[in-house]
Design a protein around this motif. Sequence first.
Motif, PDB file in Angstrom:
ATOM      1  N   PRO A 131      16.341 -29.461 -77.053  1.00 53.56           N
ATOM      2  CA  PRO A 131      16.702 -29.840 -78.391  1.00 53.56           C
ATOM      3  C   PRO A 131      15.998 -29.013 -79.347  1.00 53.56           C
ATOM      4  O   PRO A 131      14.967 -28.515 -79.242  1.00 53.56           O
ATOM      5  N   ALA A 132      16.716 -28.681 -80.511  1.00 53.52           N
ATOM      6  CA  ALA A 132      16.243 -28.285 -81.623  1.00 53.52           C
ATOM      7  C   ALA A 132      15.417 -29.310 -82.300  1.00 53.52           C
ATOM      8  O   ALA A 132      15.146 -30.467 -81.546  1.00 53.52           O
ATOM      9  N   SER A 133      14.965 -29.088 -83.562  1.00 54.11           N
ATOM     10  CA  SER A 133      14.262 -29.913 -84.094  1.00 54.11           C
ATOM     11  C   SER A 133      14.945 -31.161 -84.441  1.00 54.11           C
ATOM     12  O   SER A 133      14.393 -32.492 -84.545  1.00 54.11           O
ATOM     13  N   ILE A 134      16.140 -31.408 -84.462  1.00 57.29           N
ATOM     14  CA  ILE A 134      17.117 -32.500 -84.442  1.00 57.29           C
ATOM     15  C   ILE A 134      17.700 -32.640 -83.118  1.00 57.29           C
ATOM     16  O   ILE A 134      18.587 -31.522 -82.862  1.00 57.29           O
ATOM     17  N   SER A 135      17.682 -33.401 -82.102  1.00 54.41           N
ATOM     18  CA  SER A 135      18.434 -33.467 -80.898  1.00 54.41           C
ATOM     19  C   SER A 135      19.737 -33.961 -81.108  1.00 54.41           C
ATOM     20  O   SER A 135      19.899 -35.118 -81.274  1.00 54.41           O
ATOM     21  N   ILE A 136      20.575 -32.987 -80.999  1.00 53.61           N
ATOM     22  CA  ILE A 136      22.060 -33.182 -80.906  1.00 53.61           C
ATOM     23  C   ILE A 136      22.705 -32.889 -79.548  1.00 53.61           C
ATOM     24  O   ILE A 136      22.658 -31.533 -79.509  1.00 53.61           O
ATOM     25  N   ALA A 137      23.252 -33.666 -78.810  1.00 51.07           N
ATOM     26  CA  ALA A 137      23.867 -33.307 -77.757  1.00 51.07           C
ATOM     27  C   ALA A 137      25.250 -32.511 -78.016  1.00 51.07           C
ATOM     28  O   ALA A 137      25.836 -32.916 -78.623  1.00 51.07           O
ATOM     29  N   SER A 138      25.476 -31.629 -77.125  1.00 53.08           N
ATOM     30  CA  SER A 138      26.718 -30.599 -77.313  1.00 53.08           C
ATOM     31  C   SER A 138      27.648 -31.337 -76.448  1.00 53.08           C
ATOM     32  O   SER A 138      27.707 -31.830 -75.254  1.00 53.08           O
ATOM     33  N   ALA A 139      29.018 -31.746 -77.240  1.00 54.20           N
ATOM     34  CA  ALA A 139      30.276 -32.378 -76.533  1.00 54.20           C
ATOM     35  C   ALA A 139      31.191 -31.360 -75.738  1.00 54.20           C
ATOM     36  O   ALA A 139      31.543 -32.119 -74.725  1.00 54.20           O
ATOM     37  N   SER A 140      30.898 -30.277 -75.780  1.00 52.30           N
ATOM     38  CA  SER A 140      31.521 -29.211 -75.173  1.00 52.30           C
ATOM     39  C   SER A 140      30.881 -28.473 -74.029  1.00 52.30           C
ATOM     40  O   SER A 140      31.327 -27.701 -73.136  1.00 52.30           O
ATOM     41  N   ALA A 141      29.734 -28.498 -74.043  1.00 54.48           N
ATOM     42  CA  ALA A 141      28.629 -28.043 -72.963  1.00 54.48           C
ATOM     43  C   ALA A 141      27.620 -29.133 -72.471  1.00 54.48           C
ATOM     44  O   ALA A 141      26.613 -29.125 -72.865  1.00 54.48           O
ATOM     45  N   PRO A 142      28.167 -29.968 -71.856  1.00 52.04           N
ATOM     46  CA  PRO A 142      27.315 -31.018 -71.196  1.00 52.04           C
ATOM     47  C   PRO A 142      25.880 -30.657 -70.601  1.00 52.04           C
ATOM     48  O   PRO A 142      25.879 -29.624 -70.017  1.00 52.04           O
ATOM     49  N   GLY A 143      25.085 -31.420 -70.927  1.00 49.92           N
ATOM     50  CA  GLY A 143      23.634 -30.922 -70.716  1.00 49.92           C
ATOM     51  C   GLY A 143      23.020 -29.916 -71.651  1.00 49.92           C
ATOM     52  O   GLY A 143      21.765 -29.789 -71.442  1.00 49.92           O
ATOM     53  N   ARG A 144      23.641 -29.241 -72.574  1.00 52.14           N
ATOM     54  CA  ARG A 144      23.143 -28.372 -73.610  1.00 52.14           C
ATOM     55  C   ARG A 144      22.987 -29.280 -75.063  1.00 52.14           C
ATOM     56  O   ARG A 144      23.622 -30.430 -75.139  1.00 52.14           O
TER      57      ARG A 144
END
Length: 351
Positions: free
Chosen positions: A90-103
């Motif tokens: 995660p970056a400074s704000i953790s936001i999961a990617s919808a299109s690249a699961p696990g990223r």
Amino acid sequence: MDLQTALKPLWEGDTVFAESVLFFPDPVTGEIGPAPLFYPADEILRVTSSDFMIEYKENVDYYLENGRLFRTPGSAIPAMDYDAYYLKEPASISIASASAPGRFVRYEPGGFYHRKQAAVTYRHSGAWTGLLQPCAADRLPETFRRLEHGAPLKVLLYGDSLMEGCDVSGRCQLPPYLPPFTELFLRWLRERYPQSAVTAVNTAVGGTNSDWGLEQAGGRVAVHEPDLVLVNFGMNDSGWPILPERYEANLRGIIRTVREKKREAEFLLLTPGVAGPDCLGWTKWQPHYRPVLDAIAADTPGVAVVRTGETQELILSRKRYGDVTANGVNHLNDFMTRIYAQVLIRTMSRA
């Protein structure tokens, strides 16, 4: 770029100036494909870095095919590889990617995306197919009376980080130093109505929502006794979440609080845009706030709705969020900043 060029409406003419693109990988294949333009291009006139300081060469750095811009192998135009765009951690704000699961989505303020994007000027034969913002003269009679009769107009800007203008190049102290859309709008207003002394106060605060907006309306808005208030909440409301019913009560409360101090104050309510669609869980409620603003305007004199959110969504129906973001998540880059200003200007332009 001069003010006239920056504010030339995207829906007029056959030339688009400095439309932003970003070359980044497909989340599934990992390939960096072409960058879609809002209109399929007939002719590329110029491709530069987003600060306009580097001019790229056709057939060396890019080529045009089927209306889209392709980056050549070895091009000097920046590109982001898979791990740089879809983060492993995660970056400074953790936001999961919808299109690249696990990223994770790359939240990166402060000019990072600005430095990676390119600006494309091109000719096209396409047509604008979306809504066109109507003039608000019939909704804001006191504001137009002041402007057209040379009376002073005090404008107050209220909202979250979008209203602050966070991450536009001017706020990041980066060329070409484009100011926030509110300042572009105010510059136009002063040029269009030079006989009226237009002053402005911006009390927006990043990270806020409409709950905060209602709580602070007395000390941040009403106390200034403005003639015209621009309100832009909704981007952050979705994440709490603040449901549409509460959002409506908050916006009505802001109007009521201001009018307890200044009865004739008028309002422009900007429809919320959306966060990046790859930001898992960030985009649910913003579109549902727009009918709420219509309902407020329908039964409240002196209130008009500005279709900024719908215009942004039209652009995103033809382009990708990476092309138009300033921080990877929810801030406007220079191109989208100009579009927001163009929509506001049309709101205040008589036919």
